[in-house]
Structure formats: C-alpha cells, structure tokens
Design a protein around this motif. Structure first.
Motif, PDB file in Angstrom:
ATOM      1  N   CYS A  38     -29.468  40.958 -15.233  1.00  0.00           N
ATOM      2  CA  CYS A  38     -28.541  39.709 -15.066  1.00  0.00           C
ATOM      3  C   CYS A  38     -27.886  39.633 -16.678  1.00  0.00           C
ATOM      4  O   CYS A  38     -28.545  39.873 -17.589  1.00  0.00           O
ATOM      5  CB  CYS A  38     -29.806  38.553 -15.374  1.00  0.00           C
ATOM      6  N   SER A  51     -27.038  37.432 -18.357  1.00  0.00           N
ATOM      7  CA  SER A  51     -27.421  36.271 -19.516  1.00  0.00           C
ATOM      8  C   SER A  51     -28.801  36.702 -20.017  1.00  0.00           C
ATOM      9  O   SER A  51     -28.883  36.838 -21.358  1.00  0.00           O
ATOM     10  CB  SER A  51     -27.470  35.059 -18.652  1.00  0.00           C
ATOM     11  N   CYS A  52     -29.658  37.076 -19.389  1.00  0.00           N
ATOM     12  CA  CYS A  52     -31.086  37.465 -19.864  1.00  0.00           C
ATOM     13  C   CYS A  52     -31.620  38.754 -19.794  1.00  0.00           C
ATOM     14  O   CYS A  52     -32.598  39.142 -20.193  1.00  0.00           O
ATOM     15  CB  CYS A  52     -32.226  36.366 -19.199  1.00  0.00           C
ATOM     16  N   CYS A  76     -29.925  36.249 -12.545  1.00  0.00           N
ATOM     17  CA  CYS A  76     -31.545  36.468 -11.688  1.00  0.00           C
ATOM     18  C   CYS A  76     -31.595  35.210 -11.055  1.00  0.00           C
ATOM     19  O   CYS A  76     -32.181  35.340 -10.059  1.00  0.00           O
ATOM     20  CB  CYS A  76     -32.220  36.172 -13.084  1.00  0.00           C
ATOM     21  N   CYS A 118     -29.961  31.176 -15.219  1.00  0.00           N
ATOM     22  CA  CYS A 118     -28.842  31.728 -16.020  1.00  0.00           C
ATOM     23  C   CYS A 118     -27.433  31.294 -15.344  1.00  0.00           C
ATOM     24  O   CYS A 118     -26.485  31.365 -16.019  1.00  0.00           O
ATOM     25  CB  CYS A 118     -29.204  33.259 -15.941  1.00  0.00           C
TER      26      CYS A 118
HETATM   27 ZN   LIG Z   1     -31.024  35.713 -16.062  1.00  0.00          ZN
END
Ligand SMILES: [Zn+2]
Length: 184
Positions: free
Chosen positions: A144, A146-147, A163, A168
């Motif tokens: 992902c 973002s995370c 994800c 996200c």
């Molecule tokens: Zn994520």
C-alpha cells in the motif's frame, strides 16, 4: 477495542501486517500474549493461551520481519535478500519435519498436531510464505503506497492499489485534494 484488519489475501502477508508501521510501530498485535491470541483467532489460525506464549513472541516478531523482508522487495520487482530466503527455507524444513498431511476440502495441506501454540502459527505462516513464493503470482503482490501494508491483489482486473479503500484509499484522496487546493 481495535478490530483486526485482514487485507492481505494470504496468511503470510496478513502476518506482516500485524504491525501498523515500520520501523517504529504504534500498534503491534504481537507485542503481548493477548494481542497474539486475538489476532490469530481473527485470522482463522487460533492459538492457545499458554505459559510459553510470552517467551515465544520475539520469535514471532522475528519471523514477521523475515517474511516482510522477503516480500517487500518483490513489490518493487526486486529479489528478496538471500539470507532471508535461507531463514525461511530452514524454518520450512523444520516445520515439515513435524508436519502431517490433513484433508482440507478438495486437497491436502500440511498440519501440525495439537496443541495449537504460537509455534504452530509460525509454521503455518512459513508454509503460506513458501506457497506464495513458489506459486505466485508474484506480480500481484503489492505494498500500500500509504501505509506499506502488503497484500495480494486477487481482484479480477488486477488494479487494486490500496490496502483498503476505506482506510488508506480515502485518506490519500483527501490529502491530494488538500494539496491541490493549497498549491493553487
Ligand atoms: Zn494502506
């Protein structure tokens, strides 16, 4: 009470997502025996609360990071470090030495005799990692943006990016919207 999020589509990837961020985690399901029991039960691989559980958690976190180091490079098209593949191979060999075949619907799978300890879970995670590595599709394994959580894209069109869209995906959308507004 925080919910367990299972977005990986593979036990080994979900296991790497037991920590919410790296290198410093603000939340870690494998930090306490309670967390490990809760997570494993939610993941469909329940372990028993046993006297040896607290002492086994460092091993669990070690395996988690090994699995992460194996799969993270694959999301960028790189090969995993040989040393981590070797650790995985050794763990798999050790697991196989104690495994026995069990019927699982239309096929067989490796299983380990009760009681279900954290060691059992680690063997299942290892088997899942070997299964994913040897069968792929590796190009469907993503992180992902973002995370950094890892997941196997099982969508029909193979265009899953996040994800989870609710976590996200929408967060990123909001951030880009804000960035676009403030830069103009
Ligand atoms: Zn994520």
């Amino acid at each position: 009470m925080i919910d367990v999020e299972l977005v990986g589509n593979a036990l080994c990837l979900d296991f790497t997502n037991t920590v919410n961020s790296r290198p410093v985690a603000r939340r870690d399901w494998l930090a306490t025996p309670e967390g490990a029991v809760t997570w494993s039960s939610a993941a469909g691989h329940p372990i028993e609360r046993q006297a040896g559980l607290p002492a086994a958690l460092p091993d669990a976190r070690d395996l988690r990071e090994t699995v992460f180091r194996v799969f993270r490079p694959l999301t960028r098209g790189d090969d995993p470090p040989r040393v981590d593949l070797d650790i995985l191979t050794a763990a798999y060999a050790d697991g196989l030495a104690h495994a026995r075949f069990e019927r699982d619907d239309g096929r067989f799978r490796f299983a380990w005799p009760a009681p279900r300890t954290v060691g059992t879970l680690l063997r299942e995670v290892t088997a899942s990692a070997v299964d994913l590595l040897t069968r792929g599709p590796l190009e469907r394994i993503h992180a992902c943006p973002s995370c950094q959580w890892l997941f196997l894209d099982t969508s029909k069109n193979g265009r899953r990016r996040w994800c989870s869209m609710t976590a996200c995906g929408s967060r990123d959308k909001a951030r880009r919207y804000y960035a676009a507004r403030t830069s103009s």
